[in-house]
Design a protein around this motif. Structure first.
Motif, PDB file in Angstrom:
ATOM      1  N   GLY A  22       0.816  -1.209   0.000  1.00  0.00           N
ATOM      2  CA  GLY A  22       0.000   0.000   0.000  1.00  0.00           C
ATOM      3  C   GLY A  22       0.846   1.254   0.000  1.00  0.00           C
ATOM      4  O   GLY A  22       0.464   2.283  -0.556  1.00  0.00           O
ATOM      5  N   THR A  23       2.013   1.179   0.631  1.00  0.00           N
ATOM      6  CA  THR A  23       2.942   2.303   0.674  1.00  0.00           C
ATOM      7  C   THR A  23       4.318   1.798   0.289  1.00  0.00           C
ATOM      8  O   THR A  23       4.800   0.801   0.835  1.00  0.00           O
ATOM      9  N   ILE A  24       4.949   2.489  -0.638  1.00  0.00           N
ATOM     10  CA  ILE A  24       6.285   2.131  -1.112  1.00  0.00           C
ATOM     11  C   ILE A  24       7.209   3.285  -0.760  1.00  0.00           C
ATOM     12  O   ILE A  24       6.920   4.437  -1.076  1.00  0.00           O
ATOM     13  N   VAL A  25       8.311   2.977  -0.096  1.00  0.00           N
ATOM     14  CA  VAL A  25       9.246   4.000   0.357  1.00  0.00           C
ATOM     15  C   VAL A  25      10.582   3.802  -0.346  1.00  0.00           C
ATOM     16  O   VAL A  25      11.073   2.678  -0.450  1.00  0.00           O
ATOM     17  N   HIS A  26      11.164   4.900  -0.839  1.00  0.00           N
ATOM     18  CA  HIS A  26      12.489   4.828  -1.450  1.00  0.00           C
ATOM     19  C   HIS A  26      13.258   6.106  -1.176  1.00  0.00           C
ATOM     20  O   HIS A  26      12.680   7.127  -0.819  1.00  0.00           O
ATOM     21  N   GLU A  27      14.577   6.018  -1.327  1.00  0.00           N
ATOM     22  CA  GLU A  27      15.425   7.185  -1.131  1.00  0.00           C
ATOM     23  C   GLU A  27      15.248   8.148  -2.291  1.00  0.00           C
ATOM     24  O   GLU A  27      15.130   7.724  -3.443  1.00  0.00           O
ATOM     25  N   ALA A  28      15.260   9.427  -2.003  1.00  0.00           N
ATOM     26  CA  ALA A  28      15.170  10.455  -3.038  1.00  0.00           C
ATOM     27  C   ALA A  28      16.586  10.719  -3.557  1.00  0.00           C
ATOM     28  O   ALA A  28      17.199  11.745  -3.266  1.00  0.00           O
ATOM     29  N   LEU A  29      17.100   9.781  -4.302  1.00  0.00           N
ATOM     30  CA  LEU A  29      18.469   9.876  -4.799  1.00  0.00           C
ATOM     31  C   LEU A  29      18.568  10.863  -5.954  1.00  0.00           C
ATOM     32  O   LEU A  29      17.637  11.014  -6.743  1.00  0.00           O
ATOM     33  N   ASN A  30      19.722  11.498  -6.076  1.00  0.00           N
ATOM     34  CA  ASN A  30      20.012  12.383  -7.190  1.00  0.00           C
ATOM     35  C   ASN A  30      20.508  11.503  -8.341  1.00  0.00           C
ATOM     36  O   ASN A  30      21.709  11.299  -8.502  1.00  0.00           O
ATOM     37  N   VAL A  31      19.578  10.977  -9.107  1.00  0.00           N
ATOM     38  CA  VAL A  31      19.917  10.022 -10.164  1.00  0.00           C
ATOM     39  C   VAL A  31      20.800  10.681 -11.223  1.00  0.00           C
ATOM     40  O   VAL A  31      21.738  10.068 -11.723  1.00  0.00           O
ATOM     41  N   GLY A  32      20.536  11.948 -11.522  1.00  0.00           N
ATOM     42  CA  GLY A  32      21.359  12.666 -12.500  1.00  0.00           C
ATOM     43  C   GLY A  32      22.803  12.776 -12.044  1.00  0.00           C
ATOM     44  O   GLY A  32      23.732  12.600 -12.834  1.00  0.00           O
ATOM     45  N   VAL A  73       3.630   6.495  -2.751  1.00  0.00           N
ATOM     46  CA  VAL A  73       5.068   6.365  -2.894  1.00  0.00           C
ATOM     47  C   VAL A  73       5.682   7.507  -2.094  1.00  0.00           C
ATOM     48  O   VAL A  73       5.356   8.661  -2.310  1.00  0.00           O
ATOM     49  N   VAL A  74       6.528   7.163  -1.129  1.00  0.00           N
ATOM     50  CA  VAL A  74       7.151   8.150  -0.259  1.00  0.00           C
ATOM     51  C   VAL A  74       8.643   8.198  -0.559  1.00  0.00           C
ATOM     52  O   VAL A  74       9.322   7.174  -0.537  1.00  0.00           O
ATOM     53  N   ARG A  75       9.135   9.407  -0.829  1.00  0.00           N
ATOM     54  CA  ARG A  75      10.564   9.627  -1.042  1.00  0.00           C
ATOM     55  C   ARG A  75      11.146  10.186   0.246  1.00  0.00           C
ATOM     56  O   ARG A  75      10.591  11.108   0.822  1.00  0.00           O
ATOM     57  N   VAL A  76      12.259   9.616   0.697  1.00  0.00           N
ATOM     58  CA  VAL A  76      12.899  10.114   1.915  1.00  0.00           C
ATOM     59  C   VAL A  76      14.319  10.583   1.604  1.00  0.00           C
ATOM     60  O   VAL A  76      14.954  10.110   0.665  1.00  0.00           O
ATOM     61  N   ASP A  77      14.791  11.499   2.411  1.00  0.00           N
ATOM     62  CA  ASP A  77      16.141  12.033   2.274  1.00  0.00           C
ATOM     63  C   ASP A  77      17.159  10.917   2.532  1.00  0.00           C
ATOM     64  O   ASP A  77      17.098  10.246   3.563  1.00  0.00           O
TER      65      ASP A  77
END
Length: 167
Positions: free
Chosen positions: A60-70, A104-108
């Motif tokens: 129901g909730t997906i969490v991932h790091e807010a990575l600087n992909v660029g 979808v939750v992005r975390v630092d």
């Protein structure tokens, strides 16, 4: 991208480089190489859609790091980042989750692999150290497991210290 696909692409690129520019054989080799690139891109896209759908259906909730992909794509891990297509996968995951009414939750990503998930003690370690052993409380975990627990904890508390997932 699989090793087999990488080898095929490398071989086709070498074949193209041996042809005289503008010749019939050059144009034919160029089209074959373009066709192979399209095939690899479509395989990656298909994989991203299948994995994203599986995650959205299961959680129901997906969490991932807010990575600087660029930024990562310009670093020493660039080949892996490009091969995996992280940015494309995260876009697909976000729209599939929204479509299904999931979050979808992005975390630092700061300190996620340096903090102890048990007591919160922070200790800087090089990336090649894969086992996380906390000198303060003695907790012993694989570095990725410790980081995953910290990411999930950050998602629950949010940057302001309040319950982010409840809102």
């Amino acid at each position: 991208m699989s090793q087999k696909a990488q080898n095929k692409l490398a071989r086709k690129q070498r074949e193209l480089s041996r042809k005289r520019k503008g010749s019939h054989r050059y144009l034919k080799a160029k089209e074959e190489l373009a066709r192979l690139h399209r095939k690899v891109a479509r395989q990656r896209l298909d994989f991203h859609h299948k994995v994203a759908r599986g995650l959205v259906n299961r959680y129901g909730t997906i969490v991932h790091e807010a990575l600087n992909v660029g930024g990562l794509a310009r670093s020493y891990v660039a080949k892996g980042v490009h091969d995996a297509g992280w940015a494309q996968f995260l876009r697909i995951l976000a729209y599939k989750a929204e479509e299904a009414g999931r979050r979808v939750v992005r975390v630092d990503p700061k300190y996620t692999s340096q903090d102890c998930p048990v007591c919160g003690h922070r200790e800087r370690r090089p990336l090649w150290v894969r086992e996380f052993t906390c000198p303060a409380c003695g907790a012993s975990l694989h570095r990725d497991v410790a980081a995953a627990r910290n990411i999930l904890a950050k998602a629950w508390t949010g940057p302001s210290g309040r319950d982010a997932l409840a809102s």
